[in-house]
Design a protein around this motif. Structure first.
Motif, PDB file in Angstrom:
ATOM      1  N   CYS A   9       1.004  -1.312   0.068  1.00  0.00           N
ATOM      2  CA  CYS A   9      -0.132  -0.428   0.069  1.00  0.00           C
ATOM      3  C   CYS A   9       1.052   1.547  -0.098  1.00  0.00           C
ATOM      4  CB  CYS A   9      -1.010   0.178   1.337  1.00  0.00           C
ATOM      5  SG  CYS A   9      -0.051   0.189   2.457  1.00  0.00           S
ATOM      6  N   ASP A  10       0.342   2.597  -0.345  1.00  0.00           N
ATOM      7  CA  ASP A  10       1.198   3.225  -0.143  1.00  0.00           C
ATOM      8  C   ASP A  10       1.462   3.483   1.132  1.00  0.00           C
ATOM      9  OD1 ASP A  10       1.051   4.226  -2.679  1.00  0.00           O
ATOM     10  OD2 ASP A  10      -0.894   4.452  -2.847  1.00  0.00           O
ATOM     11  N   ILE A  11       0.509   3.953   2.325  1.00  0.00           N
ATOM     12  CA  ILE A  11       0.352   5.183   3.777  1.00  0.00           C
ATOM     13  C   ILE A  11      -0.286   3.572   4.114  1.00  0.00           C
ATOM     14  CG2 ILE A  11      -0.472   6.205   5.227  1.00  0.00           C
ATOM     15  CD1 ILE A  11       1.263   7.638   2.393  1.00  0.00           C
ATOM     16  N   LEU A  12       0.362   3.086   5.481  1.00  0.00           N
ATOM     17  CA  LEU A  12       0.057   2.074   6.566  1.00  0.00           C
ATOM     18  C   LEU A  12      -0.170   3.404   7.255  1.00  0.00           C
ATOM     19  CD1 LEU A  12      -1.206  -0.568   7.722  1.00  0.00           C
ATOM     20  CD2 LEU A  12       1.365  -1.206   8.528  1.00  0.00           C
ATOM     21  N   VAL A  13      -1.053   3.280   8.214  1.00  0.00           N
ATOM     22  CA  VAL A  13      -2.030   4.019   9.463  1.00  0.00           C
ATOM     23  C   VAL A  13      -1.957   3.068  10.432  1.00  0.00           C
ATOM     24  CG1 VAL A  13      -3.537   5.482  11.001  1.00  0.00           C
ATOM     25  CG2 VAL A  13      -3.296   5.869   8.203  1.00  0.00           C
ATOM     26  N   SER A  14      -1.211   3.452  11.466  1.00  0.00           N
ATOM     27  CA  SER A  14      -0.369   2.304  13.045  1.00  0.00           C
ATOM     28  C   SER A  14      -1.467   3.300  13.609  1.00  0.00           C
ATOM     29  CB  SER A  14       0.401   2.378  13.273  1.00  0.00           C
ATOM     30  OG  SER A  14       0.152   1.337  14.598  1.00  0.00           O
ATOM     31  N   GLY A  15      -3.409   2.680  14.447  1.00  0.00           N
ATOM     32  CA  GLY A  15      -3.350   3.197  14.914  1.00  0.00           C
ATOM     33  C   GLY A  15      -4.837   3.902  14.778  1.00  0.00           C
ATOM     34  N   GLY A  16      -6.277   3.469  14.978  1.00  0.00           N
ATOM     35  CA  GLY A  16      -7.301   4.009  14.857  1.00  0.00           C
ATOM     36  C   GLY A  16      -8.571   4.317  16.143  1.00  0.00           C
ATOM     37  N   GLY A  17      -7.524   5.515  16.000  1.00  0.00           N
ATOM     38  CA  GLY A  17      -8.318   6.877  17.467  1.00  0.00           C
ATOM     39  C   GLY A  17      -9.165   7.347  16.403  1.00  0.00           C
ATOM     40  N   VAL A  18      -8.826   8.422  16.559  1.00  0.00           N
ATOM     41  CA  VAL A  18      -9.693   9.806  15.458  1.00  0.00           C
ATOM     42  C   VAL A  18      -8.664  10.608  15.221  1.00  0.00           C
ATOM     43  CG1 VAL A  18     -10.800  12.168  16.128  1.00  0.00           C
ATOM     44  CG2 VAL A  18     -11.453  10.713  17.586  1.00  0.00           C
ATOM     45  N   ALA A  19      -7.657  10.093  15.642  1.00  0.00           N
ATOM     46  CA  ALA A  19      -6.636  10.885  14.684  1.00  0.00           C
ATOM     47  C   ALA A  19      -6.016   9.653  13.652  1.00  0.00           C
ATOM     48  CB  ALA A  19      -4.958  11.143  15.433  1.00  0.00           C
ATOM     49  N   GLY A  20      -6.476   8.914  13.530  1.00  0.00           N
ATOM     50  CA  GLY A  20      -5.614   7.125  13.118  1.00  0.00           C
ATOM     51  C   GLY A  20      -6.868   8.058  12.096  1.00  0.00           C
ATOM     52  N   LEU A  21      -8.038   7.496  11.963  1.00  0.00           N
ATOM     53  CA  LEU A  21      -8.886   7.030  11.618  1.00  0.00           C
ATOM     54  C   LEU A  21      -9.055   8.907  10.798  1.00  0.00           C
ATOM     55  CD1 LEU A  21     -11.636   6.314  13.664  1.00  0.00           C
ATOM     56  CD2 LEU A  21     -10.428   4.531  11.246  1.00  0.00           C
ATOM     57  N   MET A  22      -8.604   9.505  11.474  1.00  0.00           N
ATOM     58  CA  MET A  22      -8.725  10.895  10.257  1.00  0.00           C
ATOM     59  C   MET A  22      -7.663  11.106   9.144  1.00  0.00           C
ATOM     60  SD  MET A  22     -10.549  13.922  10.927  1.00  0.00           S
ATOM     61  CE  MET A  22     -10.448  14.349  13.302  1.00  0.00           C
ATOM     62  N   ALA A  23      -6.391  10.601   9.777  1.00  0.00           N
ATOM     63  CA  ALA A  23      -4.736  10.351   8.181  1.00  0.00           C
ATOM     64  C   ALA A  23      -5.822   9.823   7.461  1.00  0.00           C
ATOM     65  CB  ALA A  23      -3.841  10.404   9.301  1.00  0.00           C
ATOM     66  N   ALA A  24      -6.039   8.626   7.703  1.00  0.00           N
ATOM     67  CA  ALA A  24      -7.166   7.830   6.891  1.00  0.00           C
ATOM     68  C   ALA A  24      -7.444   8.093   6.039  1.00  0.00           C
ATOM     69  CB  ALA A  24      -7.159   6.486   7.163  1.00  0.00           C
ATOM     70  N   ALA A  25      -8.135   9.288   6.658  1.00  0.00           N
ATOM     71  CA  ALA A  25      -9.543   9.135   5.356  1.00  0.00           C
ATOM     72  C   ALA A  25      -9.033  10.560   4.777  1.00  0.00           C
ATOM     73  CB  ALA A  25     -10.913  10.453   6.027  1.00  0.00           C
ATOM     74  N   ALA A  26      -7.732  11.638   5.000  1.00  0.00           N
ATOM     75  CA  ALA A  26      -7.365  12.498   4.630  1.00  0.00           C
ATOM     76  C   ALA A  26      -6.388  12.143   3.474  1.00  0.00           C
ATOM     77  CB  ALA A  26      -6.341  13.088   5.502  1.00  0.00           C
ATOM     78  N   PHE A  27      -5.223  11.208   3.691  1.00  0.00           N
ATOM     79  CA  PHE A  27      -5.110  10.614   2.598  1.00  0.00           C
ATOM     80  C   PHE A  27      -5.446   9.364   1.322  1.00  0.00           C
ATOM     81  CE2 PHE A  27      -1.364  11.777   5.615  1.00  0.00           C
ATOM     82  CZ  PHE A  27      -0.429  12.136   4.203  1.00  0.00           C
ATOM     83  N   GLY A  28      -6.307   8.567   1.947  1.00  0.00           N
ATOM     84  CA  GLY A  28      -7.765   8.436   1.443  1.00  0.00           C
ATOM     85  C   GLY A  28      -8.575   8.952   0.389  1.00  0.00           C
ATOM     86  N   ALA A  29      -8.239  10.469   0.442  1.00  0.00           N
ATOM     87  CA  ALA A  29      -9.192  11.258  -0.134  1.00  0.00           C
ATOM     88  C   ALA A  29      -7.852  11.813  -0.890  1.00  0.00           C
ATOM     89  CB  ALA A  29     -10.245  12.732   0.622  1.00  0.00           C
ATOM     90  N   ALA A  30      -7.218  11.455  -0.940  1.00  0.00           N
ATOM     91  CA  ALA A  30      -5.850  12.499  -1.490  1.00  0.00           C
ATOM     92  C   ALA A  30      -5.736  10.904  -2.692  1.00  0.00           C
ATOM     93  CB  ALA A  30      -4.865  12.754  -1.064  1.00  0.00           C
ATOM     94  N   GLY A  31      -6.414  10.096  -2.716  1.00  0.00           N
ATOM     95  CA  GLY A  31      -6.167   9.479  -3.759  1.00  0.00           C
ATOM     96  C   GLY A  31      -5.267   8.052  -3.164  1.00  0.00           C
ATOM     97  N   TYR A  32      -4.753   8.293  -2.053  1.00  0.00           N
ATOM     98  CA  TYR A  32      -3.334   7.123  -1.728  1.00  0.00           C
ATOM     99  C   TYR A  32      -4.362   5.782  -1.709  1.00  0.00           C
ATOM    100  CZ  TYR A  32      -0.400  10.693  -2.330  1.00  0.00           C
ATOM    101  OH  TYR A  32       0.307  11.537  -2.522  1.00  0.00           O
ATOM    102  N   HIS A  33      -3.610   4.806  -1.782  1.00  0.00           N
ATOM    103  CA  HIS A  33      -3.831   3.505  -1.280  1.00  0.00           C
ATOM    104  C   HIS A  33      -3.906   3.709  -0.170  1.00  0.00           C
ATOM    105  CE1 HIS A  33      -4.002  -1.458  -2.020  1.00  0.00           C
ATOM    106  NE2 HIS A  33      -4.603  -0.819  -0.619  1.00  0.00           N
ATOM    107  N   VAL A  34      -4.436   3.018   1.230  1.00  0.00           N
ATOM    108  CA  VAL A  34      -4.486   3.329   2.395  1.00  0.00           C
ATOM    109  C   VAL A  34      -4.722   1.864   3.420  1.00  0.00           C
ATOM    110  CG1 VAL A  34      -4.595   4.511   4.548  1.00  0.00           C
ATOM    111  CG2 VAL A  34      -4.717   5.516   2.663  1.00  0.00           C
TER     112      VAL A  34
END
Length: 402
Positions: A9-34
């Motif tokens: 994948c492009d980005i692996l986010v370790s952590g699914g709290g508010v900040a981690g989910l926000m990061a996943a949504a942000a990079f996902g919305a930017a078109g990266y495979h997260v």
């Protein structure tokens, strides 16, 4: 049975709290495979066991980021505006308001200072947004275990036995971050001997979009506006006290606790009644020596932890995220490389140190017990407020505009 093979994948986010989910949504919305993983499934109901009853005040700069990643339309109608920040000194002989100063957002902006939302609701809406992004794979119940890096990629071993190859690992996995530990990045921690109680209350006096921070001893007692609950005005409360006192409050029978919190609130909102269960959290300050390692960027509490004063915690995290998004947009082919991560550290580390140390000072001031020092605190509050340019500068700094 352990899985075999390596998934990329492009980005692996370790952590699914508010900040981690926000990061996943942000990079996902930017078109990266997260891919986003967290060992604990998020709790998305207010009254469910394990629900995070704290709230997050998104300050003005965060609203643009929330809109950019498609979240603000989901949140706007459920948020309580923060138009006025009220600071109260109640450090006299009795818990009574003796100095009250209000900072109104109209002095610096046409918009409120920010908007307050419960953390459990944020998780619910973030998960809904992730489901709309086909390039984002959220895997609750799976954690990160090992980290192996080289110049062109990171490989992360997961708790289900699988491996992920990523261009960039975002460590959003909390103050005891396993990815930060695996990257060998040290932290400096300050312990205050404090704990914070977090809960929701109803009250008779409407909050009128005023966030109120009351200082006496032990730490601030803060009421932050929420939308009405069960037809009555409601606020989120964070009550910081020295550890033994906080634990005693947590153990109190409800009616006694309600009487004590009404007293601590100086009666500014009338009688307070509990509108949720009570949760309790340890208070520390912490910051990482570096914001990044090879193919790893630290974000949120993996990088910095501050006491809950001035709505700085998650807003600092969103500052991290915005810089990472900007750097990725500037050099899409360089996502996760040494140039990007060096620039990220340079952009964020000094500012984080200033904010951590500033909030540390505010917290120590709020804990003061000797009466002469509490009197001095009250005088200082009045002096700062009376100087209009200083007052406006403090408000802008609080919003991250300076």
């Amino acid at each position: 049975m352990a899985k075999t093979g390596v998934e990329a994948c492009d980005i692996l986010v370790s952590g699914g709290g508010v900040a981690g989910l926000m990061a996943a949504a942000a990079f996902g919305a930017a078109g990266y495979h997260v891919i986003c993983v967290d060992p604990m499934p998020p709790v998305t109901q207010r009254d469910a066991q394990g629900a995070d009853l704290r709230t997050t005040a998104f300050l003005q700069p965060a609203q643009a980021l929330l809109a950019q990643i498609g979240l603000w339309p989901r949140l706007a109608d459920q948020a309580a505006a923060l138009q006025v920040m009220r600071i109260v000194d109640a450090g006299g002989a009795a818990p009574e308001a003796r100095v009250v100063k209000e900072f109104n957002a109209t002095e610096i902006s046409e918009n409120p200072f920010g908007w307050n939302l419960p953390n459990w609701l944020l998780r619910r809406e973030l998960l809904a947004r992730l489901k709309e992004l086909p390039n984002v794979d959220f895997r609750p119940g799976t954690g990160t275990r090992q980290l192996f890096t080289r110049t062109d990629e990171a490989r992360v071993g997961l708790s289900d036995g699988s491996q992920i190859a990523a261009r960039l690992v975002l460590a959003c996995d909390g103050r005891a971050s396993p990815m930060r530990e695996a990257a060998g990045i040290p932290v400096r921690t300050t312990r205050y001997g404090q704990k914070a109680l977090a809960f929701a209350v109803n009250h008779d006096v409407p909050h009128e979009n005023v966030s109120t921070e009351i200082h006496r001893t032990g730490g601030p007692f803060t009421l932050v506006p929420l939308p009405d609950y069960n037809g009555r005005p409601s606020s989120a409360v964070v009550w910081m006290e020295r550890g033994p006192q906080a634990q005693a409050l947590q153990a109190m029978e409800v009616s006694a606790f309600e009487a004590e919190m009404t007293r601590r609130s100086c009666g500014l909102f009338g009688d307070l009644t509990l509108a949720s269960r009570r949760t309790i959290w340890p208070i520390i300050s912490q910051y990482a020596a570096q914001m990044s390692g090879e193919r790893v960027a630290l974000m949120a509490e993996a990088a910095h932890v501050v006491p809950p004063i001035g709505a700085q915690g998650l807003n600092m995290s969103l500052g991290d995220l915005q810089i990472l998004l900007d750097l990725a947009a500037a050099r899409p082919d360089g996502v996760g490389d040494a140039h990007m991560l060096s620039a990220y550290h340079t952009a964020r580390h000094r500012e984080i140190l200033v904010r951590v140390k500033g909030i540390d000072l505010l917290n120590r001031t709020s804990m003061l017990s000797p009466r002469p020092l509490r009197d001095l605190r009250a005088v200082g509050l009045g002096a700062l407020y009376s100087l209009a340019p200083v007052r406006r500068t403090l408000m802008q700094m609080g919003l991250g505009m300076k």
